[in-house]
Design a protein around this motif. Structure first.
Motif, PDB file in Angstrom:
ATOM      1  N   ARG A   2       0.807  -1.215   0.000  1.00  0.00           N
ATOM      2  CA  ARG A   2       0.000   0.000   0.000  1.00  0.00           C
ATOM      3  C   ARG A   2       0.840   1.264   0.000  1.00  0.00           C
ATOM      4  NH1 ARG A   2      -5.406  -0.588   3.048  1.00  0.00           N
ATOM      5  NH2 ARG A   2      -5.204   1.587   2.615  1.00  0.00           N
ATOM      6  N   ASN A  44      -5.063   7.197  -3.127  1.00  0.00           N
ATOM      7  CA  ASN A  44      -5.327   6.085  -4.044  1.00  0.00           C
ATOM      8  C   ASN A  44      -4.522   6.261  -5.341  1.00  0.00           C
ATOM      9  OD1 ASN A  44      -6.724   3.594  -4.486  1.00  0.00           O
ATOM     10  ND2 ASN A  44      -8.038   4.655  -5.951  1.00  0.00           N
ATOM     11  N   ASP A  98     -11.905   5.457  -7.754  1.00  0.00           N
ATOM     12  CA  ASP A  98     -12.456   4.135  -7.443  1.00  0.00           C
ATOM     13  C   ASP A  98     -11.595   3.486  -6.358  1.00  0.00           C
ATOM     14  OD1 ASP A  98     -13.317   1.512  -7.337  1.00  0.00           O
ATOM     15  OD2 ASP A  98     -13.168   1.161  -9.495  1.00  0.00           O
ATOM     16  N   GLN A  99     -12.094   3.484  -5.138  1.00  0.00           N
ATOM     17  CA  GLN A  99     -11.324   2.949  -4.015  1.00  0.00           C
ATOM     18  C   GLN A  99     -11.102   1.434  -4.121  1.00  0.00           C
ATOM     19  OE1 GLN A  99      -9.759   4.874  -1.554  1.00  0.00           O
ATOM     20  NE2 GLN A  99     -10.361   6.457  -3.016  1.00  0.00           N
ATOM     21  N   HIS A 100     -11.781   0.780  -5.051  1.00  0.00           N
ATOM     22  CA  HIS A 100     -11.597  -0.664  -5.264  1.00  0.00           C
ATOM     23  C   HIS A 100     -10.786  -0.953  -6.526  1.00  0.00           C
ATOM     24  CE1 HIS A 100     -14.408  -1.360  -2.040  1.00  0.00           C
ATOM     25  NE2 HIS A 100     -15.234  -0.512  -2.613  1.00  0.00           N
ATOM     26  N   TYR A 101     -10.282   0.090  -7.149  1.00  0.00           N
ATOM     27  CA  TYR A 101      -9.566  -0.069  -8.414  1.00  0.00           C
ATOM     28  C   TYR A 101      -8.416  -1.064  -8.311  1.00  0.00           C
ATOM     29  CZ  TYR A 101      -6.859   0.880 -12.589  1.00  0.00           C
ATOM     30  OH  TYR A 101      -6.164   0.727 -13.766  1.00  0.00           O
ATOM     31  N   LYS A 103      -7.998  -3.554  -6.432  1.00  0.00           N
ATOM     32  CA  LYS A 103      -8.449  -4.941  -6.234  1.00  0.00           C
ATOM     33  C   LYS A 103      -8.850  -5.596  -7.553  1.00  0.00           C
ATOM     34  CE  LYS A 103      -9.928  -4.235  -1.538  1.00  0.00           C
ATOM     35  NZ  LYS A 103     -11.033  -3.892  -0.665  1.00  0.00           N
ATOM     36  N   LYS A 104      -9.348  -4.800  -8.477  1.00  0.00           N
ATOM     37  CA  LYS A 104      -9.817  -5.366  -9.750  1.00  0.00           C
ATOM     38  C   LYS A 104      -8.881  -5.079 -10.919  1.00  0.00           C
ATOM     39  CE  LYS A 104     -12.942  -1.466 -10.309  1.00  0.00           C
ATOM     40  NZ  LYS A 104     -14.299  -1.023 -10.218  1.00  0.00           N
TER      41      LYS A 104
END
Length: 114
Positions: A2, A44, A98-101, A103-104
């Motif tokens: 991170r 991010n 996109d805080q999940h970017y 992860k995907k």
């Protein structure tokens, strides 16, 4: 990974030539002040750079980044336009909200932005 977030005006200004609120120097993310460390979009964006650097084994990432910046600077003649058109920046700006970017995100996704 991170990234290790560090609030430090001196290093942020030094590594960004006083042009950014944050800068990534693997594995660190330097931010100008504490308020920027709370900016989820900004952090991010910098974490996307951490992932890009990891994929490229760090040193090649920075060499590519610098070379691409120089090529784009010659092409556009303006610092900001050259910076915004670096493939790493284009990906980071596209995914920063996109805080999940991460992860995907597919490996080597920055190549889609060349």
């Amino acid at each position: 990974m991170r990234g290790i977030l560090i609030v430090n005006k001196f290093w942020t200004n030094l590594f960004s030539a006083r042009k950014a609120a944050a800068v990534t120097v693997f594995p660190f993310i330097f931010v100008l002040n504490r308020s920027f460390s709370q900016d989820r979009v900004l952090v991010n964006h910098e974490r996307i750079h951490i992932r890009q650097a990891l994929e490229m084994l760090v040193i090649p990432f920075y060499l590519w980044y610098l070379l691409e910046f120089l090529i784009r600077y010659v092409r556009y003649g303006r610092f900001r336009k050259a910076y915004l058109n670096i493939c790493f920046e284009r990906e980071a700006y596209a995914g920063e909200k996109d805080q999940h970017y991460l992860k995907k995100r597919k490996p080597w996704a920055f190549l889609l932005y060349l």
